[in-house]
Design a protein around this motif. Structure first.
Motif, PDB file in Angstrom:
ATOM      1  N   THR A 113      -1.642  -3.172  -2.025  1.00  0.00           N
ATOM      2  CA  THR A 113      -1.161  -1.669  -2.676  1.00  0.00           C
ATOM      3  C   THR A 113      -0.705  -0.614  -1.823  1.00  0.00           C
ATOM      4  O   THR A 113       0.098   0.084  -1.840  1.00  0.00           O
ATOM      5  CB  THR A 113      -2.454  -1.396  -3.582  1.00  0.00           C
ATOM      6  OG1 THR A 113      -2.709  -2.363  -4.458  1.00  0.00           O
ATOM      7  CG2 THR A 113      -1.903  -0.184  -4.482  1.00  0.00           C
ATOM      8  N   TRP A 114      -1.555  -0.498  -0.646  1.00  0.00           N
ATOM      9  CA  TRP A 114      -1.074   0.695   0.415  1.00  0.00           C
ATOM     10  C   TRP A 114       0.093   0.157   0.865  1.00  0.00           C
ATOM     11  O   TRP A 114       1.009   1.057   1.320  1.00  0.00           O
ATOM     12  CB  TRP A 114      -2.186   0.526   1.480  1.00  0.00           C
ATOM     13  CG  TRP A 114      -1.793   1.697   2.328  1.00  0.00           C
ATOM     14  CD1 TRP A 114      -1.360   1.443   3.692  1.00  0.00           C
ATOM     15  CD2 TRP A 114      -1.633   3.127   2.339  1.00  0.00           C
ATOM     16  NE1 TRP A 114      -1.027   2.531   4.303  1.00  0.00           N
ATOM     17  CE2 TRP A 114      -1.277   3.636   3.410  1.00  0.00           C
ATOM     18  CE3 TRP A 114      -1.935   3.771   1.122  1.00  0.00           C
ATOM     19  CZ2 TRP A 114      -1.263   5.060   3.658  1.00  0.00           C
ATOM     20  CZ3 TRP A 114      -1.934   5.250   1.264  1.00  0.00           C
ATOM     21  CH2 TRP A 114      -1.581   5.933   2.728  1.00  0.00           C
ATOM     22  N   LYS A 115       0.505  -1.073   1.403  1.00  0.00           N
ATOM     23  CA  LYS A 115       1.681  -1.841   1.870  1.00  0.00           C
ATOM     24  C   LYS A 115       2.794  -1.198   1.057  1.00  0.00           C
ATOM     25  O   LYS A 115       3.954  -0.655   1.470  1.00  0.00           O
ATOM     26  CB  LYS A 115       1.512  -3.050   2.165  1.00  0.00           C
ATOM     27  CG  LYS A 115       2.889  -3.525   3.023  1.00  0.00           C
ATOM     28  CD  LYS A 115       2.674  -5.067   3.548  1.00  0.00           C
ATOM     29  CE  LYS A 115       4.047  -5.379   3.987  1.00  0.00           C
ATOM     30  NZ  LYS A 115       3.843  -6.825   4.379  1.00  0.00           N
ATOM     31  N   VAL A 116       2.524  -1.602  -0.087  1.00  0.00           N
ATOM     32  CA  VAL A 116       3.933  -1.251  -1.130  1.00  0.00           C
ATOM     33  C   VAL A 116       3.845   0.322  -1.335  1.00  0.00           C
ATOM     34  O   VAL A 116       5.116   0.688  -1.196  1.00  0.00           O
ATOM     35  CB  VAL A 116       3.240  -1.790  -2.683  1.00  0.00           C
ATOM     36  CG1 VAL A 116       4.325  -1.221  -3.557  1.00  0.00           C
ATOM     37  CG2 VAL A 116       3.529  -3.385  -2.628  1.00  0.00           C
ATOM     38  N   PHE A 117       2.818   1.070  -1.499  1.00  0.00           N
ATOM     39  CA  PHE A 117       3.231   2.461  -1.364  1.00  0.00           C
ATOM     40  C   PHE A 117       3.835   3.066  -0.357  1.00  0.00           C
ATOM     41  O   PHE A 117       4.818   3.695  -0.268  1.00  0.00           O
ATOM     42  CB  PHE A 117       1.713   3.032  -1.751  1.00  0.00           C
ATOM     43  CG  PHE A 117       1.885   4.684  -1.191  1.00  0.00           C
ATOM     44  CD1 PHE A 117       2.631   5.442  -2.318  1.00  0.00           C
ATOM     45  CD2 PHE A 117       1.264   5.242  -0.086  1.00  0.00           C
ATOM     46  CE1 PHE A 117       2.560   6.728  -1.887  1.00  0.00           C
ATOM     47  CE2 PHE A 117       1.368   6.592   0.010  1.00  0.00           C
ATOM     48  CZ  PHE A 117       2.053   7.535  -0.818  1.00  0.00           C
ATOM     49  N   LEU A 167      -8.184   1.924  -7.153  1.00  0.00           N
ATOM     50  CA  LEU A 167      -8.801   0.698  -6.581  1.00  0.00           C
ATOM     51  C   LEU A 167      -9.958   0.935  -5.338  1.00  0.00           C
ATOM     52  O   LEU A 167     -11.049   0.346  -5.253  1.00  0.00           O
ATOM     53  CB  LEU A 167      -7.742  -0.371  -6.076  1.00  0.00           C
ATOM     54  CG  LEU A 167      -6.933  -0.941  -6.953  1.00  0.00           C
ATOM     55  CD1 LEU A 167      -5.744  -1.569  -6.350  1.00  0.00           C
ATOM     56  CD2 LEU A 167      -7.725  -2.052  -7.995  1.00  0.00           C
ATOM     57  N   GLU A 168      -9.685   1.867  -4.502  1.00  0.00           N
ATOM     58  CA  GLU A 168     -10.539   2.580  -3.497  1.00  0.00           C
ATOM     59  C   GLU A 168     -11.829   3.067  -4.182  1.00  0.00           C
ATOM     60  O   GLU A 168     -12.827   2.605  -3.722  1.00  0.00           O
ATOM     61  CB  GLU A 168      -9.715   3.500  -2.720  1.00  0.00           C
ATOM     62  CG  GLU A 168     -10.316   3.894  -1.425  1.00  0.00           C
ATOM     63  CD  GLU A 168      -9.504   4.932  -0.634  1.00  0.00           C
ATOM     64  OE1 GLU A 168      -9.557   4.725   0.423  1.00  0.00           O
ATOM     65  OE2 GLU A 168      -9.122   5.963  -1.623  1.00  0.00           O
ATOM     66  N   GLN A 169     -11.711   3.645  -5.032  1.00  0.00           N
ATOM     67  CA  GLN A 169     -12.735   4.485  -5.874  1.00  0.00           C
ATOM     68  C   GLN A 169     -13.681   3.156  -6.459  1.00  0.00           C
ATOM     69  O   GLN A 169     -14.895   3.077  -6.395  1.00  0.00           O
ATOM     70  CB  GLN A 169     -12.225   5.290  -7.084  1.00  0.00           C
ATOM     71  CG  GLN A 169     -13.587   5.765  -7.516  1.00  0.00           C
ATOM     72  CD  GLN A 169     -14.358   6.769  -6.761  1.00  0.00           C
ATOM     73  OE1 GLN A 169     -13.919   7.485  -5.775  1.00  0.00           O
ATOM     74  NE2 GLN A 169     -15.638   6.929  -6.941  1.00  0.00           N
ATOM     75  N   THR A 201       1.957   3.890  -7.473  1.00  0.00           N
ATOM     76  CA  THR A 201       1.401   3.081  -6.624  1.00  0.00           C
ATOM     77  C   THR A 201       0.275   3.835  -5.803  1.00  0.00           C
ATOM     78  O   THR A 201      -0.880   3.168  -5.776  1.00  0.00           O
ATOM     79  CB  THR A 201       2.240   2.331  -5.619  1.00  0.00           C
ATOM     80  OG1 THR A 201       3.504   1.565  -6.399  1.00  0.00           O
ATOM     81  CG2 THR A 201       1.687   1.275  -4.885  1.00  0.00           C
ATOM     82  N   TYR A 202       0.388   4.773  -5.284  1.00  0.00           N
ATOM     83  CA  TYR A 202      -0.569   5.731  -4.436  1.00  0.00           C
ATOM     84  C   TYR A 202      -1.777   5.768  -5.745  1.00  0.00           C
ATOM     85  O   TYR A 202      -3.070   5.767  -5.277  1.00  0.00           O
ATOM     86  CB  TYR A 202       0.044   6.802  -4.211  1.00  0.00           C
ATOM     87  CG  TYR A 202      -1.336   7.670  -3.435  1.00  0.00           C
ATOM     88  CD1 TYR A 202      -1.572   7.345  -2.298  1.00  0.00           C
ATOM     89  CD2 TYR A 202      -1.738   8.869  -4.081  1.00  0.00           C
ATOM     90  CE1 TYR A 202      -2.388   8.002  -1.534  1.00  0.00           C
ATOM     91  CE2 TYR A 202      -2.824   9.640  -3.412  1.00  0.00           C
ATOM     92  CZ  TYR A 202      -3.165   9.181  -2.377  1.00  0.00           C
ATOM     93  OH  TYR A 202      -4.109   9.850  -1.597  1.00  0.00           O
ATOM     94  N   LEU A 203      -1.503   6.243  -6.672  1.00  0.00           N
ATOM     95  CA  LEU A 203      -2.715   6.507  -7.868  1.00  0.00           C
ATOM     96  C   LEU A 203      -3.655   5.150  -8.045  1.00  0.00           C
ATOM     97  O   LEU A 203      -4.610   5.335  -8.162  1.00  0.00           O
ATOM     98  CB  LEU A 203      -2.023   6.972  -9.112  1.00  0.00           C
ATOM     99  CG  LEU A 203      -1.513   8.418  -8.870  1.00  0.00           C
ATOM    100  CD1 LEU A 203      -0.902   8.938 -10.290  1.00  0.00           C
ATOM    101  CD2 LEU A 203      -2.614   9.513  -8.516  1.00  0.00           C
ATOM    102  N   LEU A 204      -2.809   4.150  -8.066  1.00  0.00           N
ATOM    103  CA  LEU A 204      -3.587   2.767  -8.253  1.00  0.00           C
ATOM    104  C   LEU A 204      -4.264   2.447  -7.091  1.00  0.00           C
ATOM    105  O   LEU A 204      -5.383   1.926  -7.109  1.00  0.00           O
ATOM    106  CB  LEU A 204      -2.449   1.670  -8.502  1.00  0.00           C
ATOM    107  CG  LEU A 204      -2.952   0.223  -8.392  1.00  0.00           C
ATOM    108  CD1 LEU A 204      -3.776   0.235  -9.718  1.00  0.00           C
ATOM    109  CD2 LEU A 204      -1.709  -0.745  -8.379  1.00  0.00           C
ATOM    110  N   PHE A 205      -3.782   2.855  -5.883  1.00  0.00           N
ATOM    111  CA  PHE A 205      -4.429   2.561  -4.470  1.00  0.00           C
ATOM    112  C   PHE A 205      -5.626   3.299  -4.457  1.00  0.00           C
ATOM    113  O   PHE A 205      -6.905   2.829  -4.110  1.00  0.00           O
ATOM    114  CB  PHE A 205      -3.766   2.992  -3.444  1.00  0.00           C
ATOM    115  CG  PHE A 205      -4.447   2.996  -2.094  1.00  0.00           C
ATOM    116  CD1 PHE A 205      -4.665   1.832  -1.482  1.00  0.00           C
ATOM    117  CD2 PHE A 205      -4.764   4.030  -1.606  1.00  0.00           C
ATOM    118  CE1 PHE A 205      -5.414   1.851  -0.227  1.00  0.00           C
ATOM    119  CE2 PHE A 205      -5.594   4.361  -0.438  1.00  0.00           C
ATOM    120  CZ  PHE A 205      -5.804   3.050   0.202  1.00  0.00           C
ATOM    121  N   LYS A 206      -5.560   4.636  -5.170  1.00  0.00           N
ATOM    122  CA  LYS A 206      -6.819   5.465  -5.265  1.00  0.00           C
ATOM    123  C   LYS A 206      -7.794   5.164  -5.936  1.00  0.00           C
ATOM    124  O   LYS A 206      -9.227   5.126  -5.864  1.00  0.00           O
ATOM    125  CB  LYS A 206      -6.382   7.184  -5.253  1.00  0.00           C
ATOM    126  CG  LYS A 206      -5.744   7.677  -4.233  1.00  0.00           C
ATOM    127  CD  LYS A 206      -6.240   7.412  -3.105  1.00  0.00           C
ATOM    128  CE  LYS A 206      -7.257   8.507  -2.684  1.00  0.00           C
ATOM    129  NZ  LYS A 206      -7.839   8.477  -1.441  1.00  0.00           N
TER     130      LYS A 206
END
Length: 47
Positions: free
Chosen positions: A5-9, A24-26, A17-22
């Motif tokens: 996800t970070w790579k795609v962002f 997933l991180e949470q 994509t950034y919001l999805l990353f955050k």
């Protein structure tokens, strides 16, 4: 999944994509807390 996800962002700059990353991180941070509670319940047998 987090790395992907970070790579795609980083390649696209897509805010969704950034919001999805955050998100997933949470969730990743919350999982160990839940596991500790589950293990604590196992230590005490139900009588």
């Amino acid at each position: 999944m987090l790395d992907f996800t970070w790579k795609v962002f980083s390649q696209t700059g897509n805010i969704d994509t950034y919001l999805l990353f955050k998100e997933l991180e949470q969730e990743r941070r919350e999982i160990p807390d839940n596991q500790e509670e589950d293990l604590a319940e196992i230590d005490f047998p139900i009588s």
